[in-house]
Design an enzyme around this catalytic site. Structure first.
Site, PDB file in Angstrom:
ATOM      1  N   ARG A 174       0.818  -1.232   0.000  1.00 10.07           N
ATOM      2  CA  ARG A 174       0.000   0.000   0.000  1.00 10.07           C
ATOM      3  C   ARG A 174       0.849   1.278   0.000  1.00 10.07           C
ATOM      4  NH1 ARG A 174      -2.918  -3.278   3.518  1.00 10.07           N
ATOM      5  NH2 ARG A 174      -4.781  -4.125   2.519  1.00 10.07           N
ATOM      6  N   LYS A 189       3.408  11.701 -11.339  1.00  7.05           N
ATOM      7  CA  LYS A 189       2.468  10.889 -12.126  1.00  7.05           C
ATOM      8  C   LYS A 189       3.140   9.564 -12.427  1.00  7.05           C
ATOM      9  CE  LYS A 189      -0.394  13.912 -14.949  1.00  7.05           C
ATOM     10  NZ  LYS A 189      -0.682  14.231 -16.362  1.00  7.05           N
ATOM     11  N   GLU A 233      10.388  18.534 -25.328  1.00 11.34           N
ATOM     12  CA  GLU A 233       9.835  18.959 -24.032  1.00 11.34           C
ATOM     13  C   GLU A 233      10.532  20.230 -23.544  1.00 11.34           C
ATOM     14  OE1 GLU A 233       7.150  17.575 -23.146  1.00 11.34           O
ATOM     15  OE2 GLU A 233       7.256  15.679 -24.232  1.00 11.34           O
ATOM     16  N   LYS A 238       8.926  22.959 -14.288  1.00 13.34           N
ATOM     17  CA  LYS A 238       7.944  21.911 -13.975  1.00 13.34           C
ATOM     18  C   LYS A 238       7.669  21.852 -12.477  1.00 13.34           C
ATOM     19  CE  LYS A 238       5.934  17.526 -14.868  1.00 13.34           C
ATOM     20  NZ  LYS A 238       5.967  16.212 -15.454  1.00 13.34           N
ATOM     21  N   GLU A 265      -3.424  18.006 -11.996  1.00 11.07           N
ATOM     22  CA  GLU A 265      -3.873  18.425 -13.323  1.00 11.07           C
ATOM     23  C   GLU A 265      -5.327  18.849 -13.353  1.00 11.07           C
ATOM     24  OE1 GLU A 265      -2.164  16.184 -16.558  1.00 11.07           O
ATOM     25  OE2 GLU A 265      -3.676  16.980 -17.936  1.00 11.07           O
ATOM     26  N   ARG A 295      -1.523  22.637 -14.559  1.00  9.30           N
ATOM     27  CA  ARG A 295      -0.701  21.535 -15.079  1.00  9.30           C
ATOM     28  C   ARG A 295      -1.088  21.139 -16.506  1.00  9.30           C
ATOM     29  NH1 ARG A 295       1.506  16.407 -11.449  1.00  9.30           N
ATOM     30  NH2 ARG A 295       2.701  15.445 -13.105  1.00  9.30           N
ATOM     31  N   ASN A 326       0.521  19.892 -21.648  1.00  5.41           N
ATOM     32  CA  ASN A 326       0.061  19.136 -22.822  1.00  5.41           C
ATOM     33  C   ASN A 326       0.238  19.907 -24.128  1.00  5.41           C
ATOM     34  OD1 ASN A 326      -0.784  16.877 -21.336  1.00  5.41           O
ATOM     35  ND2 ASN A 326      -2.710  17.903 -20.798  1.00  5.41           N
ATOM     36  N   HIS A 347       0.991  18.195 -27.426  1.00  6.83           N
ATOM     37  CA  HIS A 347       0.816  16.754 -27.285  1.00  6.83           C
ATOM     38  C   HIS A 347      -0.481  16.242 -27.910  1.00  6.83           C
ATOM     39  CE1 HIS A 347       4.214  17.321 -24.748  1.00  6.83           C
ATOM     40  NE2 HIS A 347       4.299  16.041 -24.459  1.00  6.83           N
ATOM     41  N   HIS A 394       0.245  13.193 -30.207  1.00  4.66           N
ATOM     42  CA  HIS A 394      -0.188  11.812 -29.946  1.00  4.66           C
ATOM     43  C   HIS A 394      -0.925  11.236 -31.148  1.00  4.66           C
ATOM     44  CE1 HIS A 394      -0.037  12.483 -25.308  1.00  4.66           C
ATOM     45  NE2 HIS A 394       1.109  12.033 -25.778  1.00  4.66           N
ATOM     46  N   HIS A 453       8.766  10.346 -30.320  1.00  5.15           N
ATOM     47  CA  HIS A 453       7.728  11.066 -29.583  1.00  5.15           C
ATOM     48  C   HIS A 453       7.982  12.584 -29.685  1.00  5.15           C
ATOM     49  CE1 HIS A 453       4.910  12.039 -26.420  1.00  5.15           C
ATOM     50  NE2 HIS A 453       5.873  12.607 -25.711  1.00  5.15           N
TER      51      HIS A 453
HETATM   52  N1  LIG Z   1       5.114  10.730 -15.410  1.00  7.19           N
HETATM   53  C1  LIG Z   1       5.126  11.771 -16.206  1.00  7.19           C
HETATM   54  O1  LIG Z   1       4.826  12.906 -15.800  1.00  7.19           O
HETATM   55  C2  LIG Z   1       5.545  11.581 -17.634  1.00  7.19           C
HETATM   56  C3  LIG Z   1       5.759  12.702 -18.468  1.00  7.19           C
HETATM   57  C4  LIG Z   1       6.195  12.490 -19.762  1.00  7.19           C
HETATM   58  C5  LIG Z   1       6.385  11.188 -20.221  1.00  7.19           C
HETATM   59  N2  LIG Z   1       6.143  10.139 -19.407  1.00  7.19           N
HETATM   60  C6  LIG Z   1       6.349   8.754 -19.875  1.00  7.19           C
HETATM   61  O2  LIG Z   1       7.722   8.592 -20.132  1.00  7.19           O
HETATM   62  C7  LIG Z   1       7.876   7.517 -21.057  1.00  7.19           C
HETATM   63  C8  LIG Z   1       8.941   7.867 -22.059  1.00  7.19           C
HETATM   64  O3  LIG Z   1      10.145   8.072 -21.352  1.00  7.19           O
HETATM   65  P1  LIG Z   1      11.539   8.145 -22.107  1.00  7.19           P
HETATM   66  O4  LIG Z   1      11.390   8.976 -23.323  1.00  7.19           O
HETATM   67  O5  LIG Z   1      12.551   8.501 -21.104  1.00  7.19           O
HETATM   68  O6  LIG Z   1      11.713   6.677 -22.681  1.00  7.19           O
HETATM   69  P2  LIG Z   1      12.331   5.310 -22.070  1.00  7.19           P
HETATM   70  O7  LIG Z   1      12.241   5.269 -20.618  1.00  7.19           O
HETATM   71  O8  LIG Z   1      11.715   4.213 -22.863  1.00  7.19           O
HETATM   72  O9  LIG Z   1      13.855   5.422 -22.474  1.00  7.19           O
HETATM   73  C9  LIG Z   1      14.169   5.493 -23.830  1.00  7.19           C
HETATM   74  C10 LIG Z   1      15.299   4.556 -24.196  1.00  7.19           C
HETATM   75  O10 LIG Z   1      16.520   5.140 -23.785  1.00  7.19           O
HETATM   76  C11 LIG Z   1      17.308   4.192 -23.079  1.00  7.19           C
HETATM   77  N3  LIG Z   1      18.097   4.954 -22.137  1.00  7.19           N
HETATM   78  C12 LIG Z   1      17.684   5.550 -20.999  1.00  7.19           C
HETATM   79  N4  LIG Z   1      18.665   6.244 -20.446  1.00  7.19           N
HETATM   80  C13 LIG Z   1      19.747   6.094 -21.236  1.00  7.19           C
HETATM   81  C14 LIG Z   1      21.059   6.601 -21.204  1.00  7.19           C
HETATM   82  N5  LIG Z   1      21.474   7.452 -20.264  1.00  7.19           N
HETATM   83  N6  LIG Z   1      21.908   6.228 -22.190  1.00  7.19           N
HETATM   84  C15 LIG Z   1      21.486   5.408 -23.180  1.00  7.19           C
HETATM   85  N7  LIG Z   1      20.250   4.911 -23.276  1.00  7.19           N
HETATM   86  C16 LIG Z   1      19.393   5.257 -22.320  1.00  7.19           C
HETATM   87  C17 LIG Z   1      16.322   3.240 -22.473  1.00  7.19           C
HETATM   88  O11 LIG Z   1      16.910   1.986 -22.240  1.00  7.19           O
HETATM   89  C18 LIG Z   1      15.247   3.177 -23.555  1.00  7.19           C
HETATM   90  O12 LIG Z   1      15.593   2.227 -24.523  1.00  7.19           O
HETATM   91  C19 LIG Z   1       6.504   7.254 -21.658  1.00  7.19           C
HETATM   92  O13 LIG Z   1       6.003   6.049 -21.153  1.00  7.19           O
HETATM   93  C20 LIG Z   1       5.659   8.421 -21.183  1.00  7.19           C
HETATM   94  O14 LIG Z   1       4.306   8.076 -21.005  1.00  7.19           O
HETATM   95  C21 LIG Z   1       5.740  10.309 -18.122  1.00  7.19           C
END
Ligand SMILES: NC(=O)c1ccc[n+]([C@@H]2O[C@H](COP(=O)([O-])OP(=O)(O)OC[C@H]3O[C@@H](n4cnc5c(N)ncnc54)[C@H](O)[C@@H]3O)[C@@H](O)[C@H]2O)c1
Length: 368
Positions: free
Chosen positions: A124, A146, A188, A230, A240, A244, A248, A251, A255, A268
């Site tokens: 929990r 999030k 971003e 942020k 949000e 917040r 978007n 986005h 998307h 992305h």
């Molecule tokens: N929680 C939030 O507020 C929020 C906001 C925006 C996006 N997201 C989420 O984030 C996700 C995307 O995150 P992302 O773009 O970081 O992708 P990811 O976590 O898939 O990482 C992208 C790739 O980069 C590699 N990688 C990571 N760090 C590395 C490094 N230092 N050197 C080499 N390779 C590395 C990983 O292994 C992976 O293959 C999505 O699922 C999205 O929904 C969440």
């Protein structure tokens, strides 16, 4: 190590620091030990990041007196699901992690969202910290609490708000990031600058090529500025229900482009950048944006290495994808639009107006 800067996040539920600095990863054990009396850490990473940084981070955490239990997932969005979350929960229970222990996410947004969700649900809720290793993670996803997983019906449809106790962002780890992942983070950064302030936008314009070239001092400053921006947004609106929503920007169409083109065809970030171009054009009619602002933003995205997408999408297919988006409320799509730098608003735009703009946008691509 450069001086680490501590940026404070203060929501109704929690207060914590984002520590940003070159080489700050070396202090992760010490920084977490200052905040936690946990005996054990569940270190959740993906196999790529784990191969590069897992051993080092495990050793640093162990030297701060934590018993480290490392768990690796396959890299990429396809791991951000219910089944993988369940496997992690089972593995943590099997290894006897307790209520006072700590979950640490080492990786990009996928690892951060998944590990946060696991931390929110294990026993929990146990404490959680983030060590983001992607640009997107450092400028956006690690901040704000999030967390969640994707469902077959769509992305991020199950989750929880779970604020970390600390975010440790070391831009030095970004040197190994592949270019598509770099692009995703850059979009971003651009979004943050445009919706944040004229001053941030001026800075980014002046430093766009240095950032595109990953010049270390510029990357550090970009991460700091975005993290501070942020932090301010989520401190004002954790869940949000108001400000917040600005995050978007770009986005909504972004998307839809990812969905219609097929996931993975455009990064992305490339899709979000195109979404920003479209949202700026829509803002000329539906908000107070000037044509000069549209050109200014286009030039910035070009300079960052986020060129306009030239593919001629079918407007109807995009309109259909927009209708299935989470941000559709009662059949009306909500758009984050801008009046100018640092001035944004969230508006419901009639489908017919969006359709006209999609036609104009597609026609412009046909004439290019
Ligand atoms: N929680 C939030 O507020 C929020 C906001 C925006 C996006 N997201 C989420 O984030 C996700 C995307 O995150 P992302 O773009 O970081 O992708 P990811 O976590 O898939 O990482 C992208 C790739 O980069 C590699 N990688 C990571 N760090 C590395 C490094 N230092 N050197 C080499 N390779 C590395 C990983 O292994 C992976 O293959 C999505 O699922 C999205 O929904 C969440």
């Amino acid at each position: 190590m450069t001086d680490a800067r501590h940026i404070r996040v203060a929501t109704d539920d929690a207060e914590y620091d984002i520590v940003v600095g070159e080489g700050v990863l070396d202090s992760c054990g010490h920084l977490l030990r200052e905040l936690s009396t946990a005996e054990r850490i569940a270190l959740i990473t993906d196999t790529s990041v784990g191969d590069m940084y897992g051993h080092k981070v495990s050793a640093l955490l162990a030297s701060a007196g934590f018993e480290v239990h490392a768990f690796s997932i396959a890299p990429g969005e396809s791991s951000k699901n219910w089944a993988v979350a369940g496997e992690l929960l089972e593995a943590m229970a099997h290894e006897g992690l307790e209520r006072g222990d700590l979950v640490v996410a080492l990786g990009g947004g996928v690892v951060g969202d998944l590990a946060g969700f696991v931390a929110a649900t294990y026993l929990r809720g146990v404490a959680f910290a983030q060590i983001p290793t992607t640009l997107l993670g450092q400028v956006d996803s690690s901040i704000g609490g999030k967390t969640g997983v994707d469902l077959r019906a769509g992305k991020n449809l199950a989750g929880a708000f779970k604020q970390p106790i600390l975010v440790i962002s070391d831009p030095e780890v970004l040197v190994t990031l592949p270019s598509a992942e770099w692009q995703s983070g850059l979009a971003e950064v651009a979004k943050s600058a445009v919706i944040s302030s004229e001053e941030f936008l001026d800075w980014l314009e002046a430093n766009a090529s240095a950032l595109a070239d990953r010049e270390p001092a510029t990357v550090l400053e970009a991460v700091r500025r975005c993290a501070a921006f942020k932090a301010g947004v989520v401190s004002a609106d954790e869940r949000e229900s108001g400000v917040r929503e600005c995050l978007n920007f770009g986005h909504t169409l972004g998307h839809a482009i990812e969905k219609v083109a097929g996931y993975g065809v455009y990064s992305h970030g490339h899709a979000v950048a195109e979404g920003m171009r479209f949202a700026a054009r829509l803002s000329v009619e539906c908000a107070q944006a000037s044509v000069a602002f549209v050109a200014r933003q286009d030039a910035l995205l070009d300079a960052l290495g986020l060129p306009a997408i030239t593919e001629r999408f079918e407007p109807d297919a995009l309109a259909e994808a927009l209708r299935s988006d989470k941000k559709v409320r009662s059949g009306v799509t909500r758009w984050v639009l801008v009046d100018g730098p640092g001035m944004w608003r969230c508006l419901a735009v009639a489908d017919s107006t969006v359709a006209e703009h999609l036609e104009a946008w597609a026609a412009a691509k046909r004439s290019e």
